[in-house]
Scaffold this motif. Structure first.
Motif, PDB file in Angstrom:
ATOM      1  N   ASP A 150      -7.559   1.475   3.418  1.00 44.82           N
ATOM      2  CA  ASP A 150      -8.637   1.667   4.392  1.00 44.82           C
ATOM      3  C   ASP A 150      -9.685   0.554   4.356  1.00 44.82           C
ATOM      4  O   ASP A 150     -10.508   0.453   5.263  1.00 44.82           O
ATOM      5  CB  ASP A 150      -9.330   3.009   4.152  1.00 44.82           C
ATOM      6  N   GLY A 151      -9.673  -0.260   3.313  1.00 46.33           N
ATOM      7  CA  GLY A 151     -10.703  -1.278   3.179  1.00 46.33           C
ATOM      8  C   GLY A 151     -11.975  -0.690   2.583  1.00 46.33           C
ATOM      9  O   GLY A 151     -12.049   0.517   2.280  1.00 46.33           O
ATOM     10  N   TYR A 152     -12.992  -1.516   2.451  1.00 46.18           N
ATOM     11  CA  TYR A 152     -14.185  -1.118   1.692  1.00 46.18           C
ATOM     12  C   TYR A 152     -15.486  -1.252   2.487  1.00 46.18           C
ATOM     13  O   TYR A 152     -16.572  -1.058   1.952  1.00 46.18           O
ATOM     14  CB  TYR A 152     -14.284  -1.967   0.415  1.00 46.18           C
ATOM     15  N   GLU A 153     -15.353  -1.554   3.769  1.00 43.45           N
ATOM     16  CA  GLU A 153     -16.539  -1.861   4.563  1.00 43.45           C
ATOM     17  C   GLU A 153     -17.442  -0.653   4.798  1.00 43.45           C
ATOM     18  O   GLU A 153     -18.615  -0.803   5.116  1.00 43.45           O
ATOM     19  CB  GLU A 153     -16.107  -2.442   5.919  1.00 43.45           C
ATOM     20  N   ALA A 154     -16.918   0.546   4.626  1.00 44.04           N
ATOM     21  CA  ALA A 154     -17.723   1.746   4.855  1.00 44.04           C
ATOM     22  C   ALA A 154     -18.708   2.015   3.723  1.00 44.04           C
ATOM     23  O   ALA A 154     -19.645   2.803   3.889  1.00 44.04           O
ATOM     24  CB  ALA A 154     -16.810   2.961   5.035  1.00 44.04           C
ATOM     25  N   ASN A 196     -13.068  -7.941   2.539  1.00 46.94           N
ATOM     26  CA  ASN A 196     -11.843  -8.753   2.602  1.00 46.94           C
ATOM     27  C   ASN A 196     -11.558  -9.456   1.280  1.00 46.94           C
ATOM     28  O   ASN A 196     -10.398  -9.588   0.866  1.00 46.94           O
ATOM     29  CB  ASN A 196     -11.951  -9.787   3.720  1.00 46.94           C
ATOM     30  N   ARG A 197     -12.622  -9.911   0.612  1.00 45.39           N
ATOM     31  CA  ARG A 197     -12.442 -10.588  -0.672  1.00 45.39           C
ATOM     32  C   ARG A 197     -11.942  -9.613  -1.730  1.00 45.39           C
ATOM     33  O   ARG A 197     -11.091  -9.956  -2.552  1.00 45.39           O
ATOM     34  CB  ARG A 197     -13.750 -11.247  -1.122  1.00 45.39           C
ATOM     35  N   ILE A 198     -12.463  -8.395  -1.729  1.00 49.18           N
ATOM     36  CA  ILE A 198     -11.975  -7.385  -2.672  1.00 49.18           C
ATOM     37  C   ILE A 198     -10.491  -7.137  -2.444  1.00 49.18           C
ATOM     38  O   ILE A 198      -9.689  -7.092  -3.392  1.00 49.18           O
ATOM     39  CB  ILE A 198     -12.777  -6.069  -2.517  1.00 49.18           C
ATOM     40  N   TRP A 199     -10.112  -6.970  -1.180  1.00 47.59           N
ATOM     41  CA  TRP A 199      -8.706  -6.723  -0.840  1.00 47.59           C
ATOM     42  C   TRP A 199      -7.830  -7.895  -1.300  1.00 47.59           C
ATOM     43  O   TRP A 199      -6.759  -7.695  -1.876  1.00 47.59           O
ATOM     44  CB  TRP A 199      -8.592  -6.540   0.680  1.00 47.59           C
ATOM     45  N   SER A 210     -21.825  -6.408  -7.968  1.00 44.83           N
ATOM     46  CA  SER A 210     -21.800  -5.331  -8.963  1.00 44.83           C
ATOM     47  C   SER A 210     -22.274  -4.017  -8.346  1.00 44.83           C
ATOM     48  O   SER A 210     -21.679  -2.955  -8.588  1.00 44.83           O
ATOM     49  CB  SER A 210     -22.681  -5.717 -10.154  1.00 44.83           C
ATOM     50  N   ARG A 211     -23.337  -4.085  -7.540  1.00 46.01           N
ATOM     51  CA  ARG A 211     -23.838  -2.874  -6.880  1.00 46.01           C
ATOM     52  C   ARG A 211     -22.802  -2.309  -5.913  1.00 46.01           C
ATOM     53  O   ARG A 211     -22.581  -1.095  -5.857  1.00 46.01           O
ATOM     54  CB  ARG A 211     -25.145  -3.159  -6.143  1.00 46.01           C
ATOM     55  N   VAL A 212     -22.188  -3.188  -5.140  1.00 45.33           N
ATOM     56  CA  VAL A 212     -21.185  -2.721  -4.173  1.00 45.33           C
ATOM     57  C   VAL A 212     -20.008  -2.064  -4.879  1.00 45.33           C
ATOM     58  O   VAL A 212     -19.541  -0.992  -4.466  1.00 45.33           O
ATOM     59  CB  VAL A 212     -20.700  -3.890  -3.286  1.00 45.33           C
ATOM     60  N   LEU A 213     -19.537  -2.672  -5.955  1.00 45.26           N
ATOM     61  CA  LEU A 213     -18.416  -2.082  -6.693  1.00 45.26           C
ATOM     62  C   LEU A 213     -18.803  -0.715  -7.269  1.00 45.26           C
ATOM     63  O   LEU A 213     -17.994   0.215  -7.279  1.00 45.26           O
ATOM     64  CB  LEU A 213     -17.967  -3.029  -7.811  1.00 45.26           C
ATOM     65  N   LEU A 214     -20.033  -0.604  -7.730  1.00 45.16           N
ATOM     66  CA  LEU A 214     -20.491   0.694  -8.230  1.00 45.16           C
ATOM     67  C   LEU A 214     -20.579   1.707  -7.086  1.00 45.16           C
ATOM     68  O   LEU A 214     -20.233   2.882  -7.260  1.00 45.16           O
ATOM     69  CB  LEU A 214     -21.846   0.552  -8.917  1.00 45.16           C
ATOM     70  N   HIS A 215     -21.029   1.268  -5.916  1.00 39.69           N
ATOM     71  CA  HIS A 215     -21.077   2.161  -4.759  1.00 39.69           C
ATOM     72  C   HIS A 215     -19.678   2.670  -4.410  1.00 39.69           C
ATOM     73  O   HIS A 215     -19.500   3.839  -4.072  1.00 39.69           O
ATOM     74  CB  HIS A 215     -21.663   1.430  -3.548  1.00 39.69           C
ATOM     75  N   ILE A 216     -18.690   1.794  -4.497  1.00 42.04           N
ATOM     76  CA  ILE A 216     -17.310   2.212  -4.224  1.00 42.04           C
ATOM     77  C   ILE A 216     -16.867   3.245  -5.253  1.00 42.04           C
ATOM     78  O   ILE A 216     -16.291   4.281  -4.915  1.00 42.04           O
ATOM     79  CB  ILE A 216     -16.374   0.994  -4.229  1.00 42.04           C
ATOM     80  N   LEU A 217     -17.157   2.979  -6.512  1.00 41.99           N
ATOM     81  CA  LEU A 217     -16.773   3.892  -7.582  1.00 41.99           C
ATOM     82  C   LEU A 217     -17.433   5.261  -7.409  1.00 41.99           C
ATOM     83  O   LEU A 217     -16.789   6.301  -7.584  1.00 41.99           O
ATOM     84  CB  LEU A 217     -17.141   3.280  -8.930  1.00 41.99           C
ATOM     85  N   LEU A 218     -18.725   5.263  -7.056  1.00 45.89           N
ATOM     86  CA  LEU A 218     -19.471   6.515  -6.914  1.00 45.89           C
ATOM     87  C   LEU A 218     -19.329   7.137  -5.524  1.00 45.89           C
ATOM     88  O   LEU A 218     -19.869   8.211  -5.274  1.00 45.89           O
ATOM     89  CB  LEU A 218     -20.960   6.278  -7.216  1.00 45.89           C
TER      90      LEU A 218
END
Length: 424
Positions: A271-275, A285-288, A315-323
């Motif tokens: 689904d990607g991570y933009e949400a 896109n870079r994460i993917w 780091s904040r974005v990755l934590l947002h994805i995790l949480l």
């Protein structure tokens, strides 16, 4: 009754934090000190060193009267949202007279002047900022350049001079936060007065150990197994609590999240991570693209970093994805004026008058018992659905934090519904 507020992480509580509390007592003659503290995750996008209950106990043992939890949604956000939410909660309590914050500059007039520019966003400032962003630089760099350019033109008649007091001021995290606190006070038209305190001792990122060592230096020492060197860098009560914690639980850092994050990124990849909050298309896109090279949380941040994406933002974005913190959560949170409840983590037993005043004057419900929280929010919150969703994020974040600690130490973690309020 004179009440001063502090917005903090206490990661962990050190001598600089004790100095602030002492100065508030001595110079501001505060009767009570209210602390709005990050929970189990902090603003730069990592887990706190130790859980929120240990850190709240440190604060209460060292002179704070009441500790409230800054909702996870905002505790893990950018400096702007972090500051605005902290100020909102202090404002909503209805008892706060002033807010004290440490900074490398304690010139209130100068800091307020910069904050006013950010709050009002004059046309010339907006134009310069837009031009900088079009160059492809990161937002923090673009904003800094726009501020420097605008302020030098508006505040200094000699436009050819490149030397002015703003350059160094805008380079330090505490000054940046101070400006955001002042901006938030301005935008809220709050009656709370600002009380900047000149920061003492080591800089924010300084790793040298001394009596006024930074939290970064203390965390580095703990990671290197040098906890015996911290007795001079921390108040006795804080050091004792930290060492007691270490006997039963591990200290966490960004890489404690590595396996959990990898799983979440893999499950979300289709689904990607933009949400997710603060994640743009480029970063998604870079994460993917780089996910097959994932090894650790911190290593992935380094891999994703480029000239427009800072390590902290990633780091904040990755934590947002995790949480599972999404952009819509920010939208809802803003609609509910940032903090639709005040959750009490702990208080001093001799601060009964402060608690009584908060109960009478607070414009948001005070949560003292988690088992009753949803019912309380349903009946007393102006935005019950948003408040319950925001609180659920706090509970989920705490559950993840405690499960990570339990997995490392093979012991049960704290339960949000049975922990209870700390009373010192």
């Amino acid at each position: 009754m004179k009440v001063t507020g502090i917005i903090a992480e206490y990661n962990p509580f050190h001598n600089g934090h004790l100095y602030q509390i002492q100065q508030i007592r001595e110079k501001q003659q505060a009767d009570y000190i209210v602390v709005v503290m990050s929970g189990d995750f902090v603003q730069r996008g990592t887990p706190a060193l130790c859980n929120k209950y240990a850190r709240a106990r440190m604060a209460l043992s060292c002179g704070a009267d009441l500790v409230l939890e800054l909702p996870t949604l905002w505790a893990t956000a950018s400096a702007e949202y972090f500051a605005a939410a902290g100020i909102a909660l202090l404002d909503q309590l209805g008892v706060t007279d002033s807010v004290c914050f440490g900074a490398e500059c304690d010139d209130l007039k100068l800091l307020t002047g910069i904050a006013d520019v950010l709050a009002m966003e004059p046309t010339d400032y907006q134009r310069i900022l837009s031009d900088e962003l079009k160059k492809g630089v990161s937002f923090p760099s673009a904003r800094k350049h726009a501020l420097l350019s605008y302020l030098s033109r508006s505040a200094f008649p000699d436009k050819n001079s490149s030397a002015h007091p703003f350059e160094q001021l805008l380079d330090t995290p505490n000054n940046i936060l101070a400006i955001e606190y002042l901006k938030a006070l301005c935008l809220r038209n709050s009656s709370i007065t600002a009380a900047p305190l000149l920061r003492q001792g080591s800089g924010y990122h300084d790793t040298d150990l001394n009596e006024m060592a930074s939290a970064s230096a203390i965390r580095s020492a703990l990671k290197e197994g040098k906890e015996h060197l911290l007795t001079d860098a921390m108040p006795d009560a804080s050091y004792t609590i930290l060492m007691e914690y270490a006997r039963s639980k591990p200290f966490l850092d960004a890489d404690s999240l590595s396996s959990y994050l990898n799983y979440k990124l893999l499950m979300q990849r289709e689904d990607g991570y933009e949400a997710f909050a603060d994640c743009g298309r480029d970063l998604s896109n870079r994460i993917w693209k780089y996910l097959p090279q994932y090894h650790t949380f911190s290593g992935f941040c380094d891999l994703l970093k480029n000239k427009t994406l800072t390590h902290t933002r990633i780091s904040r974005v990755l934590l947002h994805i995790l949480l599972d913190i999404r952009k819509e959560d920010y939208t809802d949170g803003l609609l509910a004026d940032y903090t639709p409840y005040a959750r009490i983590l702990g208080f001093r037993k001799d601060s009964a008058a402060l608690l009584s005043a908060c109960k009478k004057q607070s414009s948001v419900p005070l949560i003292t018992k988690m088992a009753d929280a949803n019912k309380l929010l349903e009946t007393q919150s102006a935005h019950p659905d948003i408040a319950k969703k925001m609180l659920a994020l706090d509970v989920r974040g705490a559950g993840i934090y405690e499960s990570l600690a339990a997995a490392q130490n093979k012991t049960a973690g704290c339960n949000e519904y049975t922990q209870g309020i700390l009373r010192i």
